[in-house]
Design an enzyme around this catalytic site. Structure first.
Site, short mmCIF file in Angstrom:
data_model
loop_
_atom_site.label_atom_id
_atom_site.label_comp_id
_atom_site.label_asym_id
_atom_site.label_seq_id
_atom_site.Cartn_x
_atom_site.Cartn_y
_atom_site.Cartn_z
N GLN A 195 0.83 -1.24 -0.18
CA GLN A 195 0.06 0.09 0.10
C GLN A 195 0.79 1.55 -0.02
O GLN A 195 2.07 1.12 0.33
CB GLN A 195 -0.76 -0.02 1.17
CG GLN A 195 -2.18 -0.73 1.09
CD GLN A 195 -3.13 -0.42 2.35
OE1 GLN A 195 -3.11 -1.43 3.31
NE2 GLN A 195 -3.74 0.48 2.27
N HIS A 196 0.21 2.26 -0.27
CA HIS A 196 0.75 3.65 0.12
C HIS A 196 1.80 3.75 -1.28
O HIS A 196 1.64 3.41 -2.29
CB HIS A 196 1.36 3.85 1.27
CG HIS A 196 0.18 3.72 2.31
ND1 HIS A 196 -0.81 4.19 2.49
CD2 HIS A 196 0.25 2.83 3.53
CE1 HIS A 196 -1.43 3.74 3.72
NE2 HIS A 196 -0.75 3.03 4.05
N ASP B 239 -2.15 -4.73 -0.40
CA ASP B 239 -1.84 -5.85 0.22
C ASP B 239 -2.83 -6.35 1.24
O ASP B 239 -3.32 -7.43 1.21
CB ASP B 239 -0.35 -5.88 0.76
CG ASP B 239 -0.21 -4.86 1.50
OD1 ASP B 239 -0.88 -3.79 1.88
OD2 ASP B 239 1.33 -4.68 1.85
#
Length: 462
Positions: free
Chosen positions: A71-72, A230
């Protein structure tokens, strides 16, 4: 047999699983490493994905593919679609000051929670974009579009042609997309970055993202599912349902739940993410999890199997010995400069068994605090991640959590969840297909509230 492929492009590696779309049975798989570091050229992800696909026997007989990824992060592209600079990963902390500034500028954490369901920290894309604008203005000016790791890989699998797309789950970790409204907050992005670059179109969970088009096979290929982050894929991979809480014990620890309504925690402890099914995924993340067990084993000069034996030989509560496991500082609670500590060390508790038990219980109490922050009384708790392989963790967790614990068969939950999303694209059903769990174990123990109470007495002393 109709086959689907699921990808997990994580921080450390890329995993690909090929599964039967109808039953979920594993057919073949592949894996390739990612380079170390907190900033990475996205081409390294593509190289690893290509290698993992080859190890998994290719995609020629696969009907649908889905990519889940860390992520991010921040992937910046110029007008021609070329990467502007190395991607900053979620664990790159140079944007910590930027996150603090953004929170203050909007009027505090509650304003951010109301706007996008979460309060920015260093990992969020919006914080990284502020850092880029302040520290690399030339790169910021060249940035025509911004996407996430899974967005970029999906786009590359589609031949690097057409528009960038994403899903609600991954978009909810940017800091400029609202799970409650389903819309981008371009005003927040402009305030952070100084402009609004092109953003990926947010697909609905059952939308397609095009077709796989690889250079060696320019013809029509497998269908592409939206992909996701994820944690969202892990929820799909373990079959989490509304009312479930998943506790993942990996390098970091997470506790997350599948919820029917969006959340907005003004303290910032709970990140109010969306999931990959149209629901929501409130999540709490800790920095210290499985490595607490590694550290205890290293201190005692034993392996993890022996650590289990020692922990299970000691009494519940470790005779009053408590380990507060803030070994690398901590994110939840926000104590970046904290250290770990032992409390209640006496002649009687100065044994390897007591220390082993205290380490396991301390880590679980820490995760139970994260669990409690969700404010959910779950129907069941699913325990996953590398730390869930510990016999001591599985045996002690239900006593600390105060409820039975379900441990799914160890597997590549993120890649499996992506594969399940790909199967859902083919099925066109209202809900993702149900795959047999297989090998799930349930652990029960009498609740031990005194262990949590003792931990609560000392955790603020670290």
């Amino acid at each position: 047999m109709t086959l689907v492929a699921g990808v997990d492009s994580s921080t450390q590696s890329c995993k690909v699983v090929i599964r039967d779309a109808g039953t979920g049975a594993l057919v073949r798989q592949g894996r390739a490493a990612h380079p170390d570091g907190t900033e990475v050229d996205p081409e390294a992800w593509w190289t690893a994905l290509s290698e993992a696909i080859e190890q998994a026997g290719g995609l020629d007989d696969v009907a649908a593919v889905s990519v889940a990824a860390q992520q991010h992060g921040m992937v910046c592209l110029d007008e021609s679609g070329k990467v502007v600079r190395k991607a900053l990963l979620w664990n790159d902390t140079r944007s910590a000051r930027a996150a603090v500034d953004l929170v203050e500028e909007l009027g505090g954490p509650a304003k951010w929670a109301e706007a996008v369901g979460s309060v920015p920290v260093a990992s969020f894309t919006v914080s990284k974009l502020r850092w880029l604008a302040e520290h690399e203005p030339d790169s910021a000016r060249r940035t025509a579009s911004v996407c996430l790791p899974h967005d970029w890989l999906t786009w590359r699998l589609g031949g690097a042609a057409g528009e960038l797309v994403t899903d609600r789950g991954d978009a909810s970790g940017t800091g400029y997309w609202s799970p409650a409204t389903g819309e981008y907050r371009t005003d927040l992005l402009r305030a952070a970055f100084g402009s609004v670059p092109q953003l990926p179109r947010v697909l609905d969970p059952r939308d397609g993202a095009g077709e796989v088009r690889l250079a060696r096979d320019p013809g029509p290929g497998a269908r592409l599912a939206p992909g996701t982050g994820d944690n969202m894929a892990a929820a799909l991979g373990v079959g989490a349902l509304p009312g479930d809480v998943v506790v993942s014990i990996g390098t970091s620890g997470t506790a997350f739940a599948v919820a029917r309504t969006p959340s907005a925690d003004p303290t910032g402890i709970v990140a109010g993410f969306a999931d990959a099914t149209g629901r929501f995924l409130p999540l709490v993340c800790t920095l210290n999890a499985a490595r607490v067990l590694d550290a205890a084993a290293r201190m005692l000069g034993v392996g993890l199997d022996r650590l289990d034996e020692l922990a299970l030989s000691a009494p519940s509560g470790a005779g009053g010995l408590v380990c507060v496991p803030y070994l690398e500082g901590e994110r939840t609670p926000n104590l970046p400069d904290a250290t770990g500590s032992l409390h209640g060390l006496t002649l009687g508790t100065s044994t390897p068994a007591h220390l082993a038990r205290a380490a396991v219980e301390g880590m679980l109490c820490h995760l139970a605090d994260a669990f409690d922050a969700l404010g959910i009384d779950p129907a069941r708790v699913l325990l996953i991640g590398g730390g869930a392989r510990s016999k001591a963790v599985r045996r002690i967790a239900p006593a600390v959590f105060g409820r039975p614990v379900v441990v799914p068969t160890p597997g590549e939950y993120v890649a499996d969840g992506a594969a399940r999303q790909a199967a859902w694209l083919l099925a066109g059903s209202e809900e993702p297909p149900t795959w047999p769990a297989g090998g799930t174990e349930v652990y029960e123990a009498d609740p031990a509230p005194s262990v949590r109470a003792r931990y609560a007495e000392v955790r603020g002393l670290s």
